[in-house]
Design a protein around this motif. Structure first.
Motif, PDB file in Angstrom:
ATOM      1  N   GLU A 282      44.342  42.187  47.734  1.00 30.88           N
ATOM      2  CA  GLU A 282      45.365  43.107  48.229  1.00 30.88           C
ATOM      3  C   GLU A 282      45.407  43.097  49.757  1.00 30.88           C
ATOM      4  N   ALA A 283      44.245  43.206  50.368  1.00 31.28           N
ATOM      5  CA  ALA A 283      44.183  43.255  51.831  1.00 31.28           C
ATOM      6  C   ALA A 283      44.764  41.999  52.462  1.00 31.28           C
ATOM      7  N   CYS A 284      44.533  40.855  51.821  1.00 34.29           N
ATOM      8  CA  CYS A 284      45.010  39.582  52.349  1.00 34.29           C
ATOM      9  C   CYS A 284      46.404  39.222  51.832  1.00 34.29           C
ATOM     10  N   ALA A 285      46.967  40.097  50.985  1.00 36.58           N
ATOM     11  CA  ALA A 285      48.316  39.906  50.432  1.00 36.58           C
ATOM     12  C   ALA A 285      48.438  38.577  49.694  1.00 36.58           C
ATOM     13  N   LYS A 286      47.462  38.304  48.805  1.00 41.20           N
ATOM     14  CA  LYS A 286      47.448  37.016  48.123  1.00 41.20           C
ATOM     15  C   LYS A 286      47.887  37.124  46.662  1.00 41.20           C
ATOM     16  N   PRO A 287      48.887  36.342  46.247  1.00 41.32           N
ATOM     17  CA  PRO A 287      49.223  36.220  44.830  1.00 41.32           C
ATOM     18  C   PRO A 287      48.044  35.603  44.087  1.00 41.32           C
ATOM     19  N   SER A 288      47.876  35.979  42.839  1.00 48.38           N
ATOM     20  CA  SER A 288      46.689  35.487  42.134  1.00 48.38           C
ATOM     21  C   SER A 288      46.939  35.286  40.647  1.00 48.38           C
ATOM     22  N   ILE A 289      46.133  34.408  40.089  1.00 51.38           N
ATOM     23  CA  ILE A 289      45.980  34.275  38.637  1.00 51.38           C
ATOM     24  C   ILE A 289      44.573  34.765  38.335  1.00 51.38           C
ATOM     25  N   LEU A 290      44.469  35.886  37.658  1.00 50.88           N
ATOM     26  CA  LEU A 290      43.175  36.528  37.428  1.00 50.88           C
ATOM     27  C   LEU A 290      42.664  36.214  36.031  1.00 50.88           C
ATOM     28  N   ILE A 291      41.387  35.844  35.973  1.00 49.55           N
ATOM     29  CA  ILE A 291      40.712  35.537  34.707  1.00 49.55           C
ATOM     30  C   ILE A 291      39.498  36.458  34.632  1.00 49.55           C
ATOM     31  N   PRO A 292      39.661  37.668  34.104  1.00 50.44           N
ATOM     32  CA  PRO A 292      38.563  38.644  34.113  1.00 50.44           C
ATOM     33  C   PRO A 292      37.354  38.141  33.334  1.00 50.44           C
ATOM     34  N   SER A 293      36.185  38.433  33.849  1.00 52.92           N
ATOM     35  CA  SER A 293      34.965  38.099  33.117  1.00 52.92           C
ATOM     36  C   SER A 293      34.855  39.003  31.894  1.00 52.92           C
ATOM     37  N   PRO A 294      34.651  38.427  30.709  1.00 49.24           N
ATOM     38  CA  PRO A 294      34.473  39.252  29.510  1.00 49.24           C
ATOM     39  C   PRO A 294      33.023  39.707  29.315  1.00 49.24           C
ATOM     40  N   TYR A 295      32.168  39.349  30.267  1.00 50.10           N
ATOM     41  CA  TYR A 295      30.733  39.587  30.111  1.00 50.10           C
ATOM     42  C   TYR A 295      30.228  40.764  30.932  1.00 50.10           C
ATOM     43  N   VAL A 296      31.132  41.634  31.356  1.00 51.51           N
ATOM     44  CA  VAL A 296      30.750  42.772  32.192  1.00 51.51           C
ATOM     45  C   VAL A 296      30.883  44.067  31.401  1.00 51.51           C
ATOM     46  N   ALA A 297      30.218  45.115  31.888  1.00 50.56           N
ATOM     47  CA  ALA A 297      30.190  46.399  31.188  1.00 50.56           C
ATOM     48  C   ALA A 297      31.600  46.939  30.981  1.00 50.56           C
ATOM     49  N   GLU A 298      31.873  47.349  29.758  1.00 48.07           N
ATOM     50  CA  GLU A 298      33.119  48.021  29.379  1.00 48.07           C
ATOM     51  C   GLU A 298      34.375  47.234  29.755  1.00 48.07           C
ATOM     52  N   ASN A 299      34.207  45.909  29.865  1.00 38.62           N
ATOM     53  CA  ASN A 299      35.348  45.036  30.166  1.00 38.62           C
ATOM     54  C   ASN A 299      36.128  45.517  31.391  1.00 38.62           C
ATOM     55  N   HIS A 300      35.392  46.034  32.396  1.00 41.09           N
ATOM     56  CA  HIS A 300      36.086  46.666  33.525  1.00 41.09           C
ATOM     57  C   HIS A 300      36.904  45.689  34.355  1.00 41.09           C
ATOM     58  N   GLN A 301      36.565  44.395  34.330  1.00 39.54           N
ATOM     59  CA  GLN A 301      37.375  43.449  35.110  1.00 39.54           C
ATOM     60  C   GLN A 301      38.789  43.312  34.547  1.00 39.54           C
ATOM     61  N   TYR A 302      38.944  43.474  33.238  1.00 35.10           N
ATOM     62  CA  TYR A 302      40.281  43.447  32.644  1.00 35.10           C
ATOM     63  C   TYR A 302      41.134  44.578  33.211  1.00 35.10           C
ATOM     64  N   HIS A 303      40.554  45.773  33.300  1.00 35.12           N
ATOM     65  CA  HIS A 303      41.285  46.918  33.840  1.00 35.12           C
ATOM     66  C   HIS A 303      41.608  46.706  35.323  1.00 35.12           C
ATOM     67  N   ASN A 304      40.674  46.110  36.060  1.00 34.11           N
ATOM     68  CA  ASN A 304      40.942  45.792  37.466  1.00 34.11           C
ATOM     69  C   ASN A 304      42.132  44.830  37.581  1.00 34.11           C
ATOM     70  N   ALA A 305      42.111  43.789  36.757  1.00 30.68           N
ATOM     71  CA  ALA A 305      43.181  42.791  36.798  1.00 30.68           C
ATOM     72  C   ALA A 305      44.535  43.407  36.455  1.00 30.68           C
ATOM     73  N   MET A 306      44.525  44.343  35.513  1.00 28.54           N
ATOM     74  CA  MET A 306      45.780  44.963  35.095  1.00 28.54           C
ATOM     75  C   MET A 306      46.418  45.770  36.220  1.00 28.54           C
ATOM     76  N   THR A 307      45.610  46.294  37.149  1.00 30.07           N
ATOM     77  CA  THR A 307      46.196  47.039  38.267  1.00 30.07           C
ATOM     78  C   THR A 307      47.094  46.115  39.103  1.00 30.07           C
ATOM     79  N   LEU A 308      46.637  44.880  39.344  1.00 26.75           N
ATOM     80  CA  LEU A 308      47.448  43.944  40.119  1.00 26.75           C
ATOM     81  C   LEU A 308      48.608  43.394  39.297  1.00 26.75           C
ATOM     82  N   LYS A 309      48.385  43.179  38.012  1.00 27.35           N
ATOM     83  CA  LYS A 309      49.475  42.677  37.156  1.00 27.35           C
ATOM     84  C   LYS A 309      50.615  43.688  37.088  1.00 27.35           C
ATOM     85  N   LYS A 310      50.268  44.970  36.915  1.00 24.50           N
ATOM     86  CA  LYS A 310      51.302  46.004  36.837  1.00 24.50           C
ATOM     87  C   LYS A 310      52.066  46.148  38.147  1.00 24.50           C
ATOM     88  N   MET A 311      51.397  45.880  39.249  1.00 27.09           N
ATOM     89  CA  MET A 311      52.072  45.905  40.560  1.00 27.09           C
ATOM     90  C   MET A 311      53.023  44.728  40.737  1.00 27.09           C
TER      91      MET A 311
END
Length: 371
Positions: A282-311
């Motif tokens: 966000e700070a660097c204003a970079k478009p991205s293709i996000l591949i969340p790690s499925p190996y983290v607690a409560e799948n939190h990277q998926y939720h992080n990725a969704m914030t940018l996808k929804k934007m």
């Protein structure tokens, strides 16, 4: 003024604390900074390097999958939950901090619970869009809850309105222009740049699909490609590409030591979706293709990725859906679609918070002064 931080296990919990601690020292050189962590995690190296007072407690998380091995681990964790609270209380009584700030990880739980019992002012900072267990447990007890991403609020029960602070971002990432970065990397100014990485250790599935992506565009001038394999993937990837001669516009590395330059040069980024990574994109204003790690607690990277996808700032491919064809299709569509990349860049920039250190500092000072 004496501020104590508690958090650890991963850089995502430790670096925000160290960034804010450094900001406090800039504003108040005489301020005392203390830190409680664990002796065998990353904080045991990173905190002493900053010359802050470092104390440890022995604590462990509970395993949710109940296997015989994990049951034994959970019995040990239950014992540590009792002893770590006792040890945390002793340290707090010894240090007498004015404010205790938790930044996540199991270690922050007993420290903040005991600080609340002792009447010490407390705050927590949650870096992710989906709060961790510690934040959920403490959100109704502490004096102030700070969130990096507003989406986290709906998962919490709060006694006061949370304060949106963002995550501290490395200032060096904002100091290089795209033109300067491309010149430093000897990349033609009009050639698009793809940056891809999976973390310092690497990500096997990302490396496998990026291998096919490289084979697809090798020998063309579609774009310049910088890829970091991570520590465990470099030799494997080199072997997988040994049957072709890599063209000069493919830069394959084990690790990126000049992320400020590579990020500045990038027109599109492929990466995981850790909280700090999201804030840096966000700070660097970079478009991205996000591949969340499925190996983290409560799948939190998926939720992080969704914030940018929804934007509208990112495309999302879950690892279970990650194929070489899917990745090539996304890259091919985006890298050749400048208007789309420009829209994604603007969306990312609009979601950025560049003064996170100052916002967190203000919360701590309000607790300290009682304002």
């Amino acid at each position: 003024m004496h501020i104590l931080f508690a958090g650890g296990g991963t850089a995502g919990h430790i670096n925000p604390a160290l960034a804010v601690a450094g900001y406090i020292k800039e504003k108040h050189p005489d301020a005392k900074i203390s830190y409680i962590g664990t002796k065998d995690k990353l904080e045991a190296r990173l905190v002493p390097e900053k010359n802050y007072d470092f104390k440890t407690i022995d604590v462990a998380g509970f395993q949710r999958k109940l296997t015989p091995k994990n049951i034994i681990r959970n019995i040990s964790a239950a014992k540590k939950a009792v002893t770590s609270s006792i040890d945390a209380a002793k340290i707090l009584k010894e240090l007498k901090p004015d404010v205790v700030v938790g930044t996540g990880g199991y270690v922050s739980g007993p420290v903040l619970r005991e600080a609340v019992k002792l009447g010490i002012k407390t705050a927590i900072h949650e870096q992710n869009a989906y709060p961790g267990i510690t934040t959920k447990m403490l959100s109704q007890k502490v004096d102030s809850v700070m969130l990096a991403m507003p989406e986290a609020e709906k998962f919490l029960k709060l006694k006061t309105k949370p304060i949106i602070t963002g995550n501290p971002v490395r200032t060096e990432l904002l100091s290089v222009s795209k033109e300067e970065a491309k010149a430093a990397l000897n990349i033609p100014v009009d050639m698009p740049v793809l940056l891809s990485f999976g973390g310092s250790l690497g990500a096997r599935r990302i490396n496998e699909t990026v291998t096919d992506l490289i084979k697809w565009h090798n020998g063309t001038d579609k774009f310049y490609h910088i890829h970091a394999t991570g520590k465990v993937g470099f030799d494997t990837m080199k072997n997988s590409l040994s049957d072709i001669e890599l063209s000069s516009n493919i830069d394959l590395r084990e690790y990126i030591n000049n992320m400020d330059v590579c990020m500045a040069a990038a027109d599109l980024v492929i990466c995981r979706a850790g909280a700090i990574t999201i804030s840096e994109l966000e700070a660097c204003a970079k478009p991205s293709i996000l591949i969340p790690s499925p190996y983290v607690a409560e799948n939190h990277q998926y939720h992080n990725a969704m914030t940018l996808k929804k934007m509208g700032a990112a495309e999302l491919i879950e690892e279970k859906d990650l194929t070489s064809e899917a990745l090539i299709d996304k890259v091919s569509y985006l890298i050749e679609n400048k208007p789309k990349l420009d829209k994604m860049s603007t969306a990312a920039k609009n979601g950025s918070i560049l003064d996170a250190n100052a916002r967190i500092y203000e919360v701590i000072m309000q607790l300290y002064t009682g304002a």
